[in-house]
Design a protein around this motif. Structure first.
Motif, short mmCIF file in Angstrom:
data_model
loop_
_atom_site.label_atom_id
_atom_site.label_comp_id
_atom_site.label_asym_id
_atom_site.label_seq_id
_atom_site.Cartn_x
_atom_site.Cartn_y
_atom_site.Cartn_z
N TYR A 5 0.83 -1.20 0.00
CA TYR A 5 0.00 0.00 0.00
C TYR A 5 0.87 1.25 0.00
O TYR A 5 0.52 2.26 -0.62
N SER A 57 -5.74 1.22 -5.05
CA SER A 57 -6.11 -0.19 -5.11
C SER A 57 -7.18 -0.41 -6.17
O SER A 57 -8.11 0.39 -6.31
N ALA A 82 -8.40 -1.46 2.24
CA ALA A 82 -7.88 -0.32 1.47
C ALA A 82 -8.18 0.99 2.19
O ALA A 82 -7.35 1.91 2.20
N HIS A 88 -6.01 4.26 0.97
CA HIS A 88 -5.82 4.13 -0.47
C HIS A 88 -7.06 4.60 -1.21
O HIS A 88 -8.18 4.25 -0.81
#
Length: 297
Positions: free
Chosen positions: A164, A170, A191, A196
């Protein structure tokens, strides 16, 4: 038979109560909202400031599923595998990726009215591509044992942190891509915890559910109209069109984008751990408990 007045159906499908046409009382309860609520998962806001963005995309794809396989073959065809962080098993349940590609073939033959409505899948082509793709498999990130590791426990949460930190966003390939239901799994919340941005190859209206829960889905950053597309292959192509554009950006440009989105990414993480989101989640269970209390009396 059972008295339906004393029977309820509980589903992880957000839209199950809306789609229910029977006389049985139907409830939605989320299965994964709570998964990372422990304090140890609430990483600091400054975590995002250490991100390098050497890769545009991160996408974990453990179990072979038709939508994941088609997505990966398209990325391979477009040369977007090697320069991004992508995982995929070579073999699952005793059969290879190449053998499992026949799932797409069979579904296309058996359910042609709802499966590949735009006729995007060329059977001969994907068979050839799958054979070629086998040479590059497995694609390993944090997990080498794809079969036994469920990929959502503590070990993979922390071992995946570096990925990440070395990617801009993502691409989340959810458990199921077919509607009309909508199941939101730990894939999405992982995520969010790692701050993200994301696009989701899942069931239609997944982003709609996340907005309903108060999350930022970055509608001004990405063309999220794909979320309303019913056909999974068309939905995948709509996501890939945007990936092509983002994939052309340099690490420096991606880092600048991250900085622009920083407050919103931190907001999503805080929203996940917030009392309000926990109360929303709890309310779904309370609805069931209250109905049961009334039914028992």
């Amino acid at each position: 038979g059972a008295d339906i007045n004393n029977t309820c159906w509980v589903s992880g499908d957000f839209f199950a109560p809306h789609h229910n046409k029977s006389n049985i009382k139907t409830f939605f309860v989320p299965g994964w909202n709570h998964y990372y609520w422990e304090e140890k998962y609430d990483i600091t806001d400054e975590f995002i400031d250490q991100r390098t963005c050497d890769n545009a995309f991160l996408s974990f794809n453990r179990i072979h599923k038709p939508h994941r396989m088609y997505f990966l073959l398209r990325l391979h065809e477009m040369g977007m595998i090697d320069n991004n962080l992508i995982s995929c098993a070579r073999e699952m349940d005793g059969e290879t990726f190449e053998q499992h590609i026949e799932w797409i073939v069979k579904d296309k033959e058996d359910y042609n009215k709802v499966f590949d409505q735009y006729n995007l899948v060329d059977i001969d082509k994907i068979r050839t591509q799958a054979s070629e793709f086998m040479k590059d498999l497995p694609l390993v990130l944090d997990v080498t044992d794809f079969q036994e590791n469920g990929c959502f426990y503590d070990d993979t949460l922390w071992s995946s942190a570096s990925f990440y930190q070395n990617s801009f966003m993502s691409i989340l390939t959810e458990s199921s891509p077919m509607g009309p239901g909508c199941y939101v799994s730990e894939v999405v919340f992982k995520a969010i915890v790692f701050m993200h941005p994301f696009m989701i190859i899942g069931q239609p209206r997944t982003l709609e559910v996340l907005r309903h829960w108060g999350f930022d889905t970055f509608d001004d950053v990405f063309d999220n109209s794909y979320d309303l597309e019913e056909d999974m292959f068309k939905r995948i192509e709509m996501v890939i069109e945007q990936m092509e554009i983002i994939n052309q950006l340099t690490p420096e440009e991606l880092a600048e984008k991250t900085l622009e989105l920083r407050d919103r990414l931190v907001y999503n993480k805080k929203r996940y751990f917030s009392k309000e989101f926990k109360e929303i989640t709890k309310s779904y269970f309370d609805n069931v408990y209250n109905w049961l209390d009334d039914a028992i009396q």
